[in-house]
Design a protein around this motif. Structure first.
Motif, mmCIF file in Angstrom:
data_model
loop_
_atom_site.group_PDB
_atom_site.id
_atom_site.type_symbol
_atom_site.label_atom_id
_atom_site.label_comp_id
_atom_site.label_asym_id
_atom_site.label_seq_id
_atom_site.Cartn_x
_atom_site.Cartn_y
_atom_site.Cartn_z
ATOM 1 N N ILE A 66 -51.970 14.876 -0.478
ATOM 2 C CA ILE A 66 -51.021 14.301 0.266
ATOM 3 C C ILE A 66 -50.457 14.836 1.470
ATOM 4 O O ILE A 66 -49.912 14.360 2.495
ATOM 5 N N SER A 104 -51.460 8.290 1.277
ATOM 6 C CA SER A 104 -50.511 9.061 1.958
ATOM 7 C C SER A 104 -50.544 8.904 3.522
ATOM 8 O O SER A 104 -49.769 8.839 4.435
ATOM 9 N N THR A 111 -42.360 9.146 3.642
ATOM 10 C CA THR A 111 -43.719 8.992 2.569
ATOM 11 C C THR A 111 -43.790 10.277 1.782
ATOM 12 O O THR A 111 -43.980 9.945 0.539
ATOM 13 N N THR A 112 -43.620 11.440 2.373
ATOM 14 C CA THR A 112 -43.598 12.837 1.416
ATOM 15 C C THR A 112 -42.735 12.752 0.312
ATOM 16 O O THR A 112 -42.874 13.061 -0.838
ATOM 17 N N LEU A 163 -43.587 10.399 -2.357
ATOM 18 C CA LEU A 163 -44.905 10.583 -3.148
ATOM 19 C C LEU A 163 -44.631 12.064 -4.076
ATOM 20 O O LEU A 163 -45.453 12.188 -4.753
#
Length: 424
Positions: A359, A323, A335-336, A339
């Protein structure tokens, strides 16, 4: 198969737009989300199901806090806090920048960190000018402080808001699990001052003149400040007990925002310019694209690949670093959003909810590695160009923060292993 190919094309095109930092990035990402809906790439991507596609709890929480910050900003509160930080420095550059970094971190934990930096950046540049030091170095420290402070709570930065709403974890649990790491990393960033900022005594005379300013003169409306501050504190307290109250955090934020507008005698139109509409529409577009990828089973393949790591402790470490790398290159929010469904899939397989903290820490730390790691990084660099005419290259930003980020990721990895071992 055609739908999967088109979905992947739109998804990667969105990331190309983000990475290229082209004009109107949020508009283009929102457009790609609309195209996915028009092409009916997912049966759930309809107006009837939009609340299940777009996380309106995140959108409402962001919108509410933006409005409260806007009203609080109009009272002169941030300017007062900035001057107090300079006064506490007593003419010493390192102490002054340290106090500013602490103020930025604390406010970023409970307010939008982009707005916090917008307020404090001119003060950082003023301090740099008075002490005759390179403002770019001071700015990077301010950006790191903002990101670190935002990492401490559920509402401190957009990635944590997304994680909080997706995971169902409480406001208090974010503080308990993330604030210790945030505090430690803030201390380490302050230690960086000795190697990044240096000044002689003669140039600190300008800081002493600046410290003589009366901070109370910055307040434009004392009564409104007290009323808005009361509403803000009440909102934060309600966040802490939202599970017991059984009220969504978005409703709490919007309630606080509406009350702030009423006591300030303002309409939504009055604060419209202060709201970061680009951020809100960017989220909507990204949520739509991620939903399509998830519905078509494209993200579950990625999750299955990660789940091949059999050791649960090693998986936590892998997620921290993965992450962080993704966040530094693709930016924290995208990205979050990607994920989150991956972590949901892994938890569904029986893995611990500690994956959420992995993360959160990885994205929070990795965002400081590059100029595109977070929105606050990009905003800070643009302010540096506007106010001082200077700029920070990718290499300069990376070199300044690399040792700090690397140290943080090593500590975060150990922190996660210990957390999992003791079952905390």
């Amino acid at each position: 198969m055609v739908k999967q190919i088109v979905a992947m094309f739109l998804f990667f095109l969105a990331y190309y737009v983000i990475l290229s930092r082209s004009r109107r990035t949020s508009v283009k990402v929102f457009l790609l989300g609309l195209i996915a809906a028009v092409l009916k790439l997912s049966e759930g991507l309809t107006t009837e199901n939009i609340s299940r596609v777009v996380d309106f709890n995140t959108i409402g929480l962001l919108l509410g806090m933006m409005i409260i910050v806007s009203v609080l900003k109009s009272t002169g509160f941030f300017q007062m806090a900035s001057v107090y930080a300079v006064r506490l420095g007593r003419g010493n550059l390192r102490r002054t920048v340290s106090m500013l970094a602490v103020f930025i971190a604390i406010l970023s934990a409970f307010l939008d960190n982009v707005t916090t930096l917008l307020i404090f950046a001119p003060i950082l540049f003023l301090v740099s000018d008075a002490a005759e030091v390179d403002p770019s170095k001071v700015l990077v420290l301010g950006v790191i402080a903002s990101n670190v402070g935002g990492m401490a709570t559920m509402i401190g930065d957009p990635p944590n808001i997304v994680i909080g709403n997706a995971s169902g974890l409480s406001f208090a649990s974010f503080i308990v699990h993330l604030a210790p790491m945030s505090f430690l990393m803030l201390l380490i960033s302050l230690r960086m001052l000795s190697s990044v900022v240096s000044v002689d005594r003669a140039s600190e005379a300008g800081l002493k003149r600046l410290a003589a300013t009366n901070p109370r003169e910055a307040i434009t409306d004392k009564k409104l400040l007290l009323r808005t501050a009361t509403i803000f504190v009440a909102t934060i307290c309600a966040f802490a007990f939202h599970e017991a109250l059984d009220i969504d955090m978005a409703f709490i934020a919007l309630l606080g925002a509406t009350l702030s507008l009423i006591v300030a005698n303002k309409s939504f139109e009055d604060v419209a310019k202060e709201i970061e509409w680009d951020t809100l529409f960017f989220f909507m577009g990204l949520f739509s694209l991620t939903h399509v990828m998830q519905e078509l089973g494209l993200l579950s393949g990625f999750a299955s690949l990660i789940s091949m790591v059999r050791s649960r402790s090693l998986l936590l470490v892998v997620l921290v670093w993965l992450s962080a790398v993704m966040g530094s290159l693709l930016s924290a929010v995208p990205t979050t959003v990607v994920l989150v469904p991956v972590v949901k899939y892994l938890i569904g397989l029986g893995y611990s909810t500690h994956l959420w903290w992995a993360i959160a820490l990885g994205v929070g730390l990795g965002a400081n590695l590059t100029p595109i790691g977070a929105a606050v990084n990009i905003v800070g660099i643009s302010l540096l160009k506007r106010f001082t005419g200077k700029s920070v290259s990718f290499r300069e930003f990376f070199q300044t923060s690399f040792a700090w980020v690397l140290t943080g990721l090593i500590i975060a990895s150990l922190y996660m292993v210990v957390m999992a071992f003791v079952g905390w």
